[in-house]
Design a protein around this motif. Structure first.
Motif, PDB file in Angstrom:
ATOM      1  N   GLY A 245       6.603  -0.754 -11.600  1.00  0.00           N
ATOM      2  CA  GLY A 245       5.613   0.100 -10.939  1.00  0.00           C
ATOM      3  C   GLY A 245       4.438  -0.698 -10.419  1.00  0.00           C
ATOM      4  N   ILE A 246       3.966  -1.656 -11.213  1.00  0.00           N
ATOM      5  CA  ILE A 246       2.847  -2.505 -10.779  1.00  0.00           C
ATOM      6  C   ILE A 246       3.275  -3.371  -9.603  1.00  0.00           C
ATOM      7  CG2 ILE A 246       1.320  -4.380 -11.483  1.00  0.00           C
ATOM      8  CD1 ILE A 246       1.397  -3.136 -14.329  1.00  0.00           C
ATOM      9  N   ALA A 247       4.478  -3.964  -9.695  1.00  0.00           N
ATOM     10  CA  ALA A 247       4.977  -4.796  -8.600  1.00  0.00           C
ATOM     11  C   ALA A 247       5.185  -3.966  -7.342  1.00  0.00           C
ATOM     12  CB  ALA A 247       6.281  -5.470  -9.015  1.00  0.00           C
ATOM     13  N   GLY A 248       5.680  -2.745  -7.499  1.00  0.00           N
ATOM     14  CA  GLY A 248       5.853  -1.858  -6.350  1.00  0.00           C
ATOM     15  C   GLY A 248       4.524  -1.513  -5.693  1.00  0.00           C
ATOM     16  N   MET A 249       3.522  -1.243  -6.508  1.00  0.00           N
ATOM     17  CA  MET A 249       2.199  -0.946  -5.976  1.00  0.00           C
ATOM     18  C   MET A 249       1.661  -2.128  -5.176  1.00  0.00           C
ATOM     19  SD  MET A 249      -1.408  -0.477  -7.980  1.00  0.00           S
ATOM     20  CE  MET A 249      -1.305  -2.168  -8.465  1.00  0.00           C
ATOM     21  N   ILE A 250       1.793  -3.325  -5.731  1.00  0.00           N
ATOM     22  CA  ILE A 250       1.311  -4.521  -5.038  1.00  0.00           C
ATOM     23  C   ILE A 250       2.064  -4.723  -3.729  1.00  0.00           C
ATOM     24  CG2 ILE A 250       1.211  -7.042  -5.178  1.00  0.00           C
ATOM     25  CD1 ILE A 250       0.698  -6.673  -8.225  1.00  0.00           C
ATOM     26  N   ALA A 251       3.379  -4.544  -3.755  1.00  0.00           N
ATOM     27  CA  ALA A 251       4.191  -4.730  -2.550  1.00  0.00           C
ATOM     28  C   ALA A 251       3.838  -3.710  -1.475  1.00  0.00           C
ATOM     29  CB  ALA A 251       5.674  -4.641  -2.900  1.00  0.00           C
ATOM     30  N   ILE A 252       3.677  -2.461  -1.867  1.00  0.00           N
ATOM     31  CA  ILE A 252       3.362  -1.417  -0.883  1.00  0.00           C
ATOM     32  C   ILE A 252       2.021  -1.679  -0.222  1.00  0.00           C
ATOM     33  CG2 ILE A 252       2.802   1.047  -0.634  1.00  0.00           C
ATOM     34  CD1 ILE A 252       4.981   1.567  -2.768  1.00  0.00           C
ATOM     35  N   ILE A 253       1.022  -2.053  -1.019  1.00  0.00           N
ATOM     36  CA  ILE A 253      -0.297  -2.341  -0.454  1.00  0.00           C
ATOM     37  C   ILE A 253      -0.240  -3.601   0.407  1.00  0.00           C
ATOM     38  CG2 ILE A 253      -2.644  -3.060  -1.034  1.00  0.00           C
ATOM     39  CD1 ILE A 253      -2.562  -1.023  -3.321  1.00  0.00           C
ATOM     40  N   SER A 254       0.489  -4.619  -0.057  1.00  0.00           N
ATOM     41  CA  SER A 254       0.577  -5.878   0.693  1.00  0.00           C
ATOM     42  C   SER A 254       1.235  -5.708   2.049  1.00  0.00           C
ATOM     43  CB  SER A 254       1.353  -6.916  -0.111  1.00  0.00           C
ATOM     44  OG  SER A 254       0.665  -7.249  -1.284  1.00  0.00           O
ATOM     45  N   PHE A 255       2.225  -4.837   2.131  1.00  0.00           N
ATOM     46  CA  PHE A 255       2.944  -4.653   3.386  1.00  0.00           C
ATOM     47  C   PHE A 255       2.409  -3.489   4.218  1.00  0.00           C
ATOM     48  CE2 PHE A 255       6.218  -6.891   0.809  1.00  0.00           C
ATOM     49  CZ  PHE A 255       6.241  -8.056   1.570  1.00  0.00           C
ATOM     50  N   GLY A 256       1.191  -3.010   3.902  1.00  0.00           N
ATOM     51  CA  GLY A 256       0.533  -2.011   4.728  1.00  0.00           C
ATOM     52  C   GLY A 256       0.975  -0.582   4.508  1.00  0.00           C
ATOM     53  N   GLY A 257       1.594  -0.295   3.374  1.00  0.00           N
ATOM     54  CA  GLY A 257       2.035   1.067   3.092  1.00  0.00           C
ATOM     55  C   GLY A 257       0.914   2.013   2.749  1.00  0.00           C
ATOM     56  N   GLY A 258      -0.197   1.482   2.256  1.00  0.00           N
ATOM     57  CA  GLY A 258      -1.358   2.300   1.958  1.00  0.00           C
ATOM     58  C   GLY A 258      -1.533   2.603   0.480  1.00  0.00           C
ATOM     59  N   PHE A 259      -2.694   3.137   0.167  1.00  0.00           N
ATOM     60  CA  PHE A 259      -3.095   3.409  -1.204  1.00  0.00           C
ATOM     61  C   PHE A 259      -2.315   4.565  -1.825  1.00  0.00           C
ATOM     62  CE2 PHE A 259      -5.809   5.625  -4.266  1.00  0.00           C
ATOM     63  CZ  PHE A 259      -6.096   4.599  -5.145  1.00  0.00           C
ATOM     64  N   ILE A 260      -2.148   5.649  -1.100  1.00  0.00           N
ATOM     65  CA  ILE A 260      -1.543   6.855  -1.666  1.00  0.00           C
ATOM     66  C   ILE A 260      -0.088   6.630  -2.070  1.00  0.00           C
ATOM     67  CG2 ILE A 260      -0.961   9.276  -1.211  1.00  0.00           C
ATOM     68  CD1 ILE A 260      -3.523   9.363   0.543  1.00  0.00           C
ATOM     69  N   PRO A 261       0.770   6.072  -1.215  1.00  0.00           N
ATOM     70  CA  PRO A 261       2.148   5.808  -1.666  1.00  0.00           C
ATOM     71  C   PRO A 261       2.209   4.796  -2.804  1.00  0.00           C
ATOM     72  CG  PRO A 261       1.989   5.596   0.721  1.00  0.00           C
ATOM     73  CD  PRO A 261       0.611   5.768   0.203  1.00  0.00           C
ATOM     74  N   ALA A 262       1.311   3.813  -2.779  1.00  0.00           N
ATOM     75  CA  ALA A 262       1.292   2.818  -3.852  1.00  0.00           C
ATOM     76  C   ALA A 262       0.962   3.475  -5.187  1.00  0.00           C
ATOM     77  CB  ALA A 262       0.282   1.724  -3.531  1.00  0.00           C
ATOM     78  N   MET A 263       0.001   4.382  -5.192  1.00  0.00           N
ATOM     79  CA  MET A 263      -0.353   5.065  -6.432  1.00  0.00           C
ATOM     80  C   MET A 263       0.747   6.018  -6.878  1.00  0.00           C
ATOM     81  SD  MET A 263      -3.081   3.751  -7.445  1.00  0.00           S
ATOM     82  CE  MET A 263      -2.563   2.245  -6.651  1.00  0.00           C
ATOM     83  N   ALA A 264       1.457   6.608  -5.933  1.00  0.00           N
ATOM     84  CA  ALA A 264       2.566   7.492  -6.283  1.00  0.00           C
ATOM     85  C   ALA A 264       3.662   6.712  -7.003  1.00  0.00           C
ATOM     86  CB  ALA A 264       3.120   8.164  -5.034  1.00  0.00           C
ATOM     87  N   VAL A 265       4.006   5.536  -6.479  1.00  0.00           N
ATOM     88  CA  VAL A 265       5.034   4.706  -7.117  1.00  0.00           C
ATOM     89  C   VAL A 265       4.559   4.232  -8.483  1.00  0.00           C
ATOM     90  CG1 VAL A 265       6.224   2.479  -6.937  1.00  0.00           C
ATOM     91  CG2 VAL A 265       6.143   4.018  -4.972  1.00  0.00           C
ATOM     92  N   LEU A 266       3.309   3.805  -8.570  1.00  0.00           N
ATOM     93  CA  LEU A 266       2.772   3.352  -9.857  1.00  0.00           C
ATOM     94  C   LEU A 266       2.802   4.486 -10.880  1.00  0.00           C
ATOM     95  CD1 LEU A 266       1.370   1.190 -11.591  1.00  0.00           C
ATOM     96  CD2 LEU A 266      -0.796   2.054 -10.702  1.00  0.00           C
ATOM     97  N   PHE A 267       2.356   5.681 -10.491  1.00  0.00           N
ATOM     98  CA  PHE A 267       2.333   6.806 -11.422  1.00  0.00           C
ATOM     99  C   PHE A 267       3.744   7.211 -11.832  1.00  0.00           C
ATOM    100  CE2 PHE A 267       2.248  11.243 -12.632  1.00  0.00           C
ATOM    101  CZ  PHE A 267       1.179  11.282 -13.508  1.00  0.00           C
ATOM    102  N   GLY A 268       4.647   7.307 -10.850  1.00  0.00           N
ATOM    103  CA  GLY A 268       6.010   7.739 -11.140  1.00  0.00           C
ATOM    104  C   GLY A 268       6.731   6.788 -12.087  1.00  0.00           C
TER     105      GLY A 268
END
Length: 163
Positions: free
Chosen positions: A94-117
């Motif tokens: 989840g942490i790695a997914g959050m970092i990847a999503i933010i790094s590749f421009g996916g944004g804060f909201i999807p990153a937090m959704a993956v981290l929470f899920g």
């Protein structure tokens, strides 16, 4: 955690693992203090500058290191309980997914959704789609609170551009 039984041979004092942990805490405290010393002496309201929090953390880590030394000398370091490696790996994913999503421009909201899920999954919950939805709602709430109310910027992606 359970307490370790005192099964040390006569004349042997201390728990070596406790001393290693204390040394690590002390090294971390030294690193934080070194970083705080480089922040400068700029003071703001009431004479408290930006380094005050770092000095507080360094002092707390030092106190924890001293307490760990005392526990190690007494031989009272708790024996750790077994860990669930799959749960730890799921949370790390989840942490790695959050970092990847933010790094590749996916944004804060999807990153937090993956981290929470994935964190909820790591803690044993099995409703991943529901948890992703909750993560989106919480991420949206935090994003709007920080960007609209506090005027702070968070990473933006396609969803965030709608707001």
């Amino acid at each position: 955690m359970t307490q370790q039984e005192d099964d040390r041979p006569e004349g042997r004092r201390g728990d070596p693992v406790g001393f290693v942990i204390a040394a690590g805490l002390l090294a971390l405290a030294a690193a934080v203090a070194w970083d705080a010393s480089g922040m400068g002496a700029v003071s703001s309201y009431a004479g408290i500058g930006p380094s005050a929090a770092s000095w507080t953390v360094a002092a707390a880590l030092t106190a924890l290191a001293l307490g760990t030394v005392v526990s190690a000398v007494r031989g009272k370091i708790p024996v750790p309980e077994p860990s669930d490696h799959a749960a730890v790996l799921t949370i790390l994913a989840g942490i790695a997914g959050m970092i990847a999503i933010i790094s590749f421009g996916g944004g804060f909201i999807p990153a937090m959704a993956v981290l929470f899920g994935l964190t909820a999954r790591g803690f044993g919950r099995r409703a991943l789609l529901t948890d992703l939805g909750i993560g989106v709602a919480l991420g949206l709430f935090v994003y709007l609170g920080f960007t609209k109310l506090l005027a702070l910027s968070l990473p933006q992606g396609p969803i965030e551009h709608l707001f």
